[in-house]
Scaffold this active site. Sequence first.
Site, PDB file in Angstrom:
ATOM      1  N   ARG A 175     -10.084  26.791   3.829  1.00  0.00           N
ATOM      2  CA  ARG A 175     -10.312  27.212   2.445  1.00  0.00           C
ATOM      3  C   ARG A 175     -10.707  28.681   2.434  1.00  0.00           C
ATOM      4  O   ARG A 175     -11.426  29.150   3.303  1.00  0.00           O
ATOM      5  CB  ARG A 175     -11.430  26.343   1.871  1.00  0.00           C
ATOM      6  CG  ARG A 175     -11.899  26.696   0.503  1.00  0.00           C
ATOM      7  CD  ARG A 175     -12.973  25.678   0.067  1.00  0.00           C
ATOM      8  NE  ARG A 175     -13.660  26.097  -1.127  1.00  0.00           N
ATOM      9  CZ  ARG A 175     -13.123  26.087  -2.343  1.00  0.00           C
ATOM     10  NH1 ARG A 175     -11.888  25.671  -2.516  1.00  0.00           N
ATOM     11  NH2 ARG A 175     -13.819  26.491  -3.389  1.00  0.00           N
TER      12      ARG A 175
ATOM     13  N   TYR B 281     -18.295  30.029   9.210  1.00  0.00           N
ATOM     14  CA  TYR B 281     -17.948  30.629   7.925  1.00  0.00           C
ATOM     15  C   TYR B 281     -17.897  32.137   8.065  1.00  0.00           C
ATOM     16  O   TYR B 281     -18.583  32.730   8.898  1.00  0.00           O
ATOM     17  CB  TYR B 281     -19.015  30.286   6.863  1.00  0.00           C
ATOM     18  CG  TYR B 281     -18.872  28.915   6.246  1.00  0.00           C
ATOM     19  CD1 TYR B 281     -18.872  27.760   7.019  1.00  0.00           C
ATOM     20  CD2 TYR B 281     -18.759  28.777   4.871  1.00  0.00           C
ATOM     21  CE1 TYR B 281     -18.746  26.508   6.438  1.00  0.00           C
ATOM     22  CE2 TYR B 281     -18.649  27.529   4.283  1.00  0.00           C
ATOM     23  CZ  TYR B 281     -18.642  26.398   5.072  1.00  0.00           C
ATOM     24  OH  TYR B 281     -18.521  25.164   4.498  1.00  0.00           O
TER      25      TYR B 281
ATOM     26  N   TYR C  36     -23.042  27.557  11.477  1.00  0.00           N
ATOM     27  CA  TYR C  36     -24.118  26.617  11.176  1.00  0.00           C
ATOM     28  C   TYR C  36     -24.449  25.797  12.415  1.00  0.00           C
ATOM     29  O   TYR C  36     -23.607  25.622  13.299  1.00  0.00           O
ATOM     30  CB  TYR C  36     -23.704  25.680  10.029  1.00  0.00           C
ATOM     31  CG  TYR C  36     -23.711  26.338   8.674  1.00  0.00           C
ATOM     32  CD1 TYR C  36     -24.910  26.679   8.049  1.00  0.00           C
ATOM     33  CD2 TYR C  36     -22.525  26.619   8.003  1.00  0.00           C
ATOM     34  CE1 TYR C  36     -24.932  27.277   6.805  1.00  0.00           C
ATOM     35  CE2 TYR C  36     -22.529  27.217   6.754  1.00  0.00           C
ATOM     36  CZ  TYR C  36     -23.738  27.540   6.157  1.00  0.00           C
ATOM     37  OH  TYR C  36     -23.749  28.148   4.921  1.00  0.00           O
TER      38      TYR C  36
ATOM     39  N   TYR D 297     -20.851  33.640  10.529  1.00  0.00           N
ATOM     40  CA  TYR D 297     -21.998  32.854  11.005  1.00  0.00           C
ATOM     41  C   TYR D 297     -21.544  31.436  11.305  1.00  0.00           C
ATOM     42  O   TYR D 297     -20.546  30.955  10.777  1.00  0.00           O
ATOM     43  CB  TYR D 297     -23.150  32.871   9.999  1.00  0.00           C
ATOM     44  CG  TYR D 297     -22.789  32.519   8.576  1.00  0.00           C
ATOM     45  CD1 TYR D 297     -22.801  31.205   8.125  1.00  0.00           C
ATOM     46  CD2 TYR D 297     -22.448  33.521   7.663  1.00  0.00           C
ATOM     47  CE1 TYR D 297     -22.487  30.900   6.814  1.00  0.00           C
ATOM     48  CE2 TYR D 297     -22.137  33.217   6.352  1.00  0.00           C
ATOM     49  CZ  TYR D 297     -22.164  31.904   5.929  1.00  0.00           C
ATOM     50  OH  TYR D 297     -21.843  31.601   4.630  1.00  0.00           O
TER      51      TYR D 297
ATOM     52  N   GLU E  90     -18.923  26.677  -7.696  1.00  0.00           N
ATOM     53  CA  GLU E  90     -17.475  26.858  -7.569  1.00  0.00           C
ATOM     54  C   GLU E  90     -16.736  26.047  -8.635  1.00  0.00           C
ATOM     55  O   GLU E  90     -17.288  25.080  -9.163  1.00  0.00           O
ATOM     56  CB  GLU E  90     -17.028  26.389  -6.186  1.00  0.00           C
ATOM     57  CG  GLU E  90     -17.667  27.160  -5.074  1.00  0.00           C
ATOM     58  CD  GLU E  90     -17.326  26.616  -3.692  1.00  0.00           C
ATOM     59  OE1 GLU E  90     -16.740  25.524  -3.585  1.00  0.00           O
ATOM     60  OE2 GLU E  90     -17.666  27.309  -2.723  1.00  0.00           O
TER      61      GLU E  90
END
Length: 187
Positions: A54, A32, A26, A24, A77
């Site tokens: 990352r 991401y 943003y 997807y 996280e």
Amino acid sequence: MTAHNNMDKHFETLDDFLGTHFIYTYDNGWEYEWYARNDHTVDYRIHGGMVAGRWVTDQKAFINMLTPGIYKVAWTEPTGTDVALDFVPNEHKLNGTIFFPKWVQDKPEITVTYQNLHIDRMHAAREKYETYPKLVVPEFATITYMADAGQDNSDVIAQAPYAGMPDDIRNGQFYDENYKMIKRPAK
């Protein structure tokens, strides 16, 4: 090579959601990749934005169905970053809010790695640097890829992101017919 993208999949139950692999983007342009590994674990790769590069596997998360076809996922996280995602896959939408500690905003490069091999480094940075004020990033996103990878498939998020990876996935050039990673030279 088989394309797995199933943008017409209809979601009703939690089981429909679990095992799904998403890409997807943003509204702010950050891309991401995210995988519902099982009912308590997620994996993801970040392809765009301040922490692009990352990637994380086996992140413990709270995964719930709010109502048929709408899902809430939340986790904290080791960096101290909190994430809350609301998936509406039948409409190819989600809303995500990421709460970045100040240190991640100031030193994002520390997190741009395969986190699982550097948990101690994340904990150390979280203790050493400022955490407040948090950078809150609330964004809507458009889902551009959905596929049933099956639950607990360790091939879904199994290597670092590279430029063009999301397109390779969307074009059916990354996974074989069994949703196993196609072996190829590193890019």
